[in-house]
Enzyme design. Structure first.
Site, mmCIF file in Angstrom:
data_model
loop_
_atom_site.group_PDB
_atom_site.id
_atom_site.type_symbol
_atom_site.label_atom_id
_atom_site.label_comp_id
_atom_site.label_asym_id
_atom_site.label_seq_id
_atom_site.Cartn_x
_atom_site.Cartn_y
_atom_site.Cartn_z
ATOM 1 N N TRP A 111 10.305 -7.077 32.562
ATOM 2 C CA TRP A 111 11.384 -6.748 33.493
ATOM 3 C C TRP A 111 12.702 -6.366 32.836
ATOM 4 C CZ3 TRP A 111 10.378 -12.040 32.598
ATOM 5 C CH2 TRP A 111 11.440 -12.766 32.103
ATOM 6 N N ASN A 112 12.942 -6.930 31.633
ATOM 7 C CA ASN A 112 14.265 -6.690 31.044
ATOM 8 C C ASN A 112 14.275 -5.289 30.443
ATOM 9 O OD1 ASN A 112 12.363 -7.677 29.070
ATOM 10 N ND2 ASN A 112 14.004 -7.607 27.609
ATOM 11 N N GLY A 156 6.325 -7.832 25.872
ATOM 12 C CA GLY A 156 6.267 -8.992 26.761
ATOM 13 C C GLY A 156 6.173 -10.257 25.940
ATOM 14 N N GLY A 157 5.633 -11.301 26.527
ATOM 15 C CA GLY A 157 5.554 -12.587 25.840
ATOM 16 C C GLY A 157 4.294 -12.705 24.992
ATOM 17 N N CYS A 180 14.855 -9.427 23.888
ATOM 18 C CA CYS A 180 13.915 -9.891 22.871
ATOM 19 C C CYS A 180 14.637 -10.181 21.566
ATOM 20 C CB CYS A 180 12.805 -8.866 22.670
ATOM 21 S SG CYS A 180 13.401 -7.207 22.475
ATOM 22 N N GLU A 203 5.337 -5.674 21.001
ATOM 23 C CA GLU A 203 6.736 -6.047 20.760
ATOM 24 C C GLU A 203 6.990 -7.282 21.605
ATOM 25 O OE1 GLU A 203 10.189 -6.834 21.150
ATOM 26 O OE2 GLU A 203 10.573 -4.936 22.214
ATOM 27 N N LEU A 204 7.035 -8.446 20.944
ATOM 28 C CA LEU A 204 7.029 -9.707 21.691
ATOM 29 C C LEU A 204 8.370 -10.419 21.576
ATOM 30 C CD1 LEU A 204 3.432 -10.644 20.517
ATOM 31 C CD2 LEU A 204 4.126 -9.193 22.421
ATOM 32 N N LYS A 261 2.835 0.938 33.097
ATOM 33 C CA LYS A 261 2.864 -0.143 34.080
ATOM 34 C C LYS A 261 4.227 -0.805 34.052
ATOM 35 C CE LYS A 261 1.385 -4.722 35.251
ATOM 36 N NZ LYS A 261 2.804 -4.998 35.469
ATOM 37 N N GLU A 319 11.225 -19.904 22.922
ATOM 38 C CA GLU A 319 12.114 -18.857 23.438
ATOM 39 C C GLU A 319 12.590 -19.232 24.845
ATOM 40 O OE1 GLU A 319 10.337 -14.969 24.174
ATOM 41 O OE2 GLU A 319 12.157 -14.005 23.431
HETATM 42 O O1 TXE Z 1 6.241 -11.701 30.593
HETATM 43 P P1 TXE Z 1 4.802 -11.123 30.453
HETATM 44 P P2 TXE Z 1 6.766 -12.773 31.609
HETATM 45 C C1 TXE Z 1 8.841 -13.719 26.951
HETATM 46 C C2 TXE Z 1 9.918 -14.611 27.470
HETATM 47 C C3 TXE Z 1 9.457 -14.935 28.847
HETATM 48 C C4 TXE Z 1 7.969 -14.995 28.664
HETATM 49 C C5 TXE Z 1 7.155 -14.748 29.907
HETATM 50 O O2 TXE Z 1 9.977 -15.785 26.695
HETATM 51 O O3 TXE Z 1 9.960 -16.156 29.300
HETATM 52 O O4 TXE Z 1 7.691 -13.998 27.720
HETATM 53 O O5 TXE Z 1 7.670 -13.629 30.625
HETATM 54 C C6 TXE Z 1 2.176 -7.743 32.246
HETATM 55 N N1 TXE Z 1 -2.767 -8.165 30.988
HETATM 56 N N2 TXE Z 1 9.184 -12.328 27.076
HETATM 57 O O6 TXE Z 1 5.737 -13.695 32.141
HETATM 58 O O7 TXE Z 1 3.833 -11.936 31.214
HETATM 59 C C7 TXE Z 1 3.200 -8.089 33.292
HETATM 60 O O8 TXE Z 1 2.750 -7.687 34.560
HETATM 61 C C8 TXE Z 1 -1.935 -7.119 30.881
HETATM 62 C C9 TXE Z 1 9.728 -11.677 25.923
HETATM 63 O O9 TXE Z 1 7.486 -11.999 32.585
HETATM 64 O O10 TXE Z 1 4.588 -10.920 29.020
HETATM 65 C C10 TXE Z 1 4.414 -7.323 32.779
HETATM 66 O O11 TXE Z 1 4.319 -5.958 33.143
HETATM 67 N N3 TXE Z 1 -0.654 -7.166 31.256
HETATM 68 C C11 TXE Z 1 9.931 -10.269 26.084
HETATM 69 C C12 TXE Z 1 4.261 -7.453 31.259
HETATM 70 O O12 TXE Z 1 2.910 -7.800 31.028
HETATM 71 C C13 TXE Z 1 -0.179 -8.311 31.755
HETATM 72 C C14 TXE Z 1 9.949 -9.662 27.374
HETATM 73 C C15 TXE Z 1 5.153 -8.498 30.614
HETATM 74 O O13 TXE Z 1 4.943 -9.721 31.243
HETATM 75 C C16 TXE Z 1 -1.001 -9.451 31.881
HETATM 76 C C17 TXE Z 1 9.357 -10.418 28.428
HETATM 77 C C18 TXE Z 1 -2.353 -9.343 31.469
HETATM 78 N N4 TXE Z 1 -3.205 -10.373 31.553
HETATM 79 C C19 TXE Z 1 9.017 -11.700 28.253
HETATM 80 N N5 TXE Z 1 -0.250 -10.454 32.373
HETATM 81 C C20 TXE Z 1 10.590 -9.409 25.079
HETATM 82 N N6 TXE Z 1 10.162 -9.422 23.843
HETATM 83 O O14 TXE Z 1 11.476 -8.628 25.405
HETATM 84 C C21 TXE Z 1 0.995 -9.959 32.563
HETATM 85 N N7 TXE Z 1 1.044 -8.660 32.195
#
Ligand code: TXE
Length: 487
Positions: A149-150, A226-227, A282, A248-249, A173, A379
């Site tokens: 989202w960010n 993402g995470g 991130c 990129e986590l 996506k 984090e």
């Molecule tokens: O991110 P997710 P979330 C970290 C941060 C945060 C934690 C969880 O610590 O608190 O991750 O955040 C998609 N297969 N960061 O839960 O789940 C989801 O729909 C494929 C760090 O919001 O990682 C979204 O589009 N895709 C970070 C994307 O993954 C899947 C940024 C990211 O969601 C999926 C965000 C699956 N099984 C969170 N499940 C950074 N580095 O900037 C979810 N998604």
């Protein structure tokens, strides 16, 4: 309530289901979003696969691809304010930041537009007579780009730009949290005139939409932000097809302040590092590692700055810290603060959910010296800084590297020689010296360890969306000699 559509195979569509998006400033639903599930994902990936192999796109010259990207660049620049308002409305990221960031997102597209016709193969000085050998850089295939989202538009641009420059097609996506800006961006892709199926944009939930995308057999590469836990699902999902990944986590990035640094300037950078984007970044410099002799002085400056931060409505230009994107995120932050204080961390500022509507959380500073509070390892992805102190440079470096992550780092010192030693010693993908949070399309970006692998930005990122084909051409008219001897 506003309605948004997905963009699949050159057409706008309602999606298999709809879901409401909440305004993080009020917690109220404000828009309806199209939810893609397995069938929409399949349609989008097949469209991307067709566009990769048939029709106009594979026949375009690299320069013509670049021209389409230049058109997209101009459209993003012209629509930057509208895109920024949508991102702010849907994710709570403050307008001051989204306006500046999205204007700069256009520069990423411009950079990759210019790069499209500079991706070259090579003629090899081969060690065999009568043979011409050269390499071609071909698009890696259909790319699944998954963003959180960010900074959705930014995180998508660093994937879409290089992938298109390389000739790939994509299914993007958007996050289910705040997808509006990316869904709107799809309209600009359409207006720019990309052939149908080259860029598809949809949104949906991780376990249904995201996993269907990563598991799809026609996807060649998954570019994910993402995470780390979700990244493991992504890698497992893509393993069946052996698709490549770039990840990129998150991070727990160290911010080192030495006694010889300009403390006021370092404090300003520390505020930017942890409180900008309400800490949902991130690269957040979330672990302050400060020389003990200046710890109290530095924290006094920092606390004063943290308490002066203007918290408010994200669409207000005067706001410096807005709400978190989701209530889930705010609850996660409060729980981690509580676990950390239970482990001995002392709250120097913030630390409590304020009264009132919206997903707000105040700038928070936790002194974790002498503790092993989880705030030092996990984090937050929010505006919470944990602090520890050191006496020697060796101790500072050990603390900096005492993390499972390795995305970014900051070093504040007046000593050039010390800076060079730390640049070499820190295990992270980015080292900022006497600055923090600077990015550019020209500079590669990415992490190591649990912060992922692969780089975004720069020439290397575009090359990562290609695969090398090697061509052998025999120039002799003589018959092929002994077939049982390898030549
Ligand atoms: O991110 P997710 P979330 C970290 C941060 C945060 C934690 C969880 O610590 O608190 O991750 O955040 C998609 N297969 N960061 O839960 O789940 C989801 O729909 C494929 C760090 O919001 O990682 C979204 O589009 N895709 C970070 C994307 O993954 C899947 C940024 C990211 O969601 C999926 C965000 C699956 N099984 C969170 N499940 C950074 N580095 O900037 C979810 N998604």
């Amino acid at each position: 309530m506003r309605g948004f559509q997905a963009y699949i195979d050159g057409a706008f569509t309602e999606g298999e289901a709809r879901f409401a998006s909440l305004d993080p400033a009020t917690g109220e639903a404000w828009a309806q979003m199209p939810e893609a599930r397995e069938a929409d994902v399949d349609r989008a990936v097949r469209a991307a696969d067709r566009a990769l192999r048939e029709g106009e796109w594979p026949r375009l010259t690299a320069s013509a691809r670049g021209k389409l990207l230049y058109r997209l660049t101009d459209l993003v620049a012209e629509n930057a304010q509208a895109l920024a308002e949508l991102e702010t409305r849907d994710t709570g990221k403050i307008i001051r930041e989204t306006s500046a960031q999205i204007a700069y997102v256009a520069e990423y597209y411009r950079y990759y537009a210019g790069l499209a016709d500079k991706i070259e193969g090579a003629v090899l000085p081969i060690d065999k007579p009568d043979m011409e050998v050269w390499t071609r850089r071909e698009p890696i295939g259909v790319v699944a780009a998954i963003v959180p989202w960010n900074s959705q538009l930014f995180l998508a641009a660093v994937k879409i730009g290089p992938a298109l420059a390389a000739g790939c097609t994509l299914v993007v996506k958007a996050s289910e949290d705040g997808p509006a800006p990316l869904l709107h961006f799809a309209r600009l892709v359409h207006e720019a005139g990309f052939p149908a199926g080259v860029v598809n944009v949809l949104t949906g939930f991780g376990p249904s939409c995201g996993s269907a995308l990563t598991r799809h057999p026609l996807v060649a590469h998954v570019a994910f932000t993402g995470g780390p836990e979700t990244a493991r699902h992504v890698v497992r999902g893509s393993a069946d097809n052996l698709a490549s990944t770039s990840l990129e986590l998150g991070g727990k990035s160290p911010f080192l302040v030495f006694a010889d640094a300009d403390l006021d300037s370092a404090a300003n950078a520390q505020v930017a590092a942890i409180f900008a984007a309400t800490g949902q970044s991130c690269v957040a410099g979330s672990r302050l590692i400060v020389e003990r002799s200046v710890k109290e002085r530095f924290l006094a400056i920092l606390k004063e700055k943290a308490e002066r931060v203007a918290i408010g409505a994200p669409l207000d230009m005067g706001t410096e810290v807005g709400p978190l994107c989701t209530r889930r995120q705010r609850d996660h932050i409060q729980a981690l603060v509580d676990r950390s204080t239970a482990a001995g961390a002392r709250v120097l500022a913030g630390g409590r959910v304020p009264e009132g509507p919206g997903h707000y959380y105040p700038p928070t500073i936790l002194d974790c010296d002498g503790t092993s509070a989880p705030a030092l390892a996990e984090e937050f992805f929010g505006p919470v800084l944990s602090v520890v102190s050191f006496e020697t440079e060796g101790e500072a470096l050990a603390l900096a590297n005492d993390t499972a992550f390795g995305l970014a780092s900051g070093v504040f010192t007046a000593s050039l020689t010390r800076a060079h030693r730390l640049i070499r010693g820190i295990r992270a993908g980015v080292v900022w010296v006497n600055t923090y949070r600077a990015v550019s399309p020209i500079a590669p970006f990415g992490g190591t360890k649990l912060s992922g692998h692969g780089r975004e930005g720069g020439l290397a990122a575009a090359l990562d969306y290609t695969r090398t084909k090697t061509v052998w051409l025999r120039t002799s008219d003589d018959p092929i000699p002994d077939p049982f001897v390898m030549r």
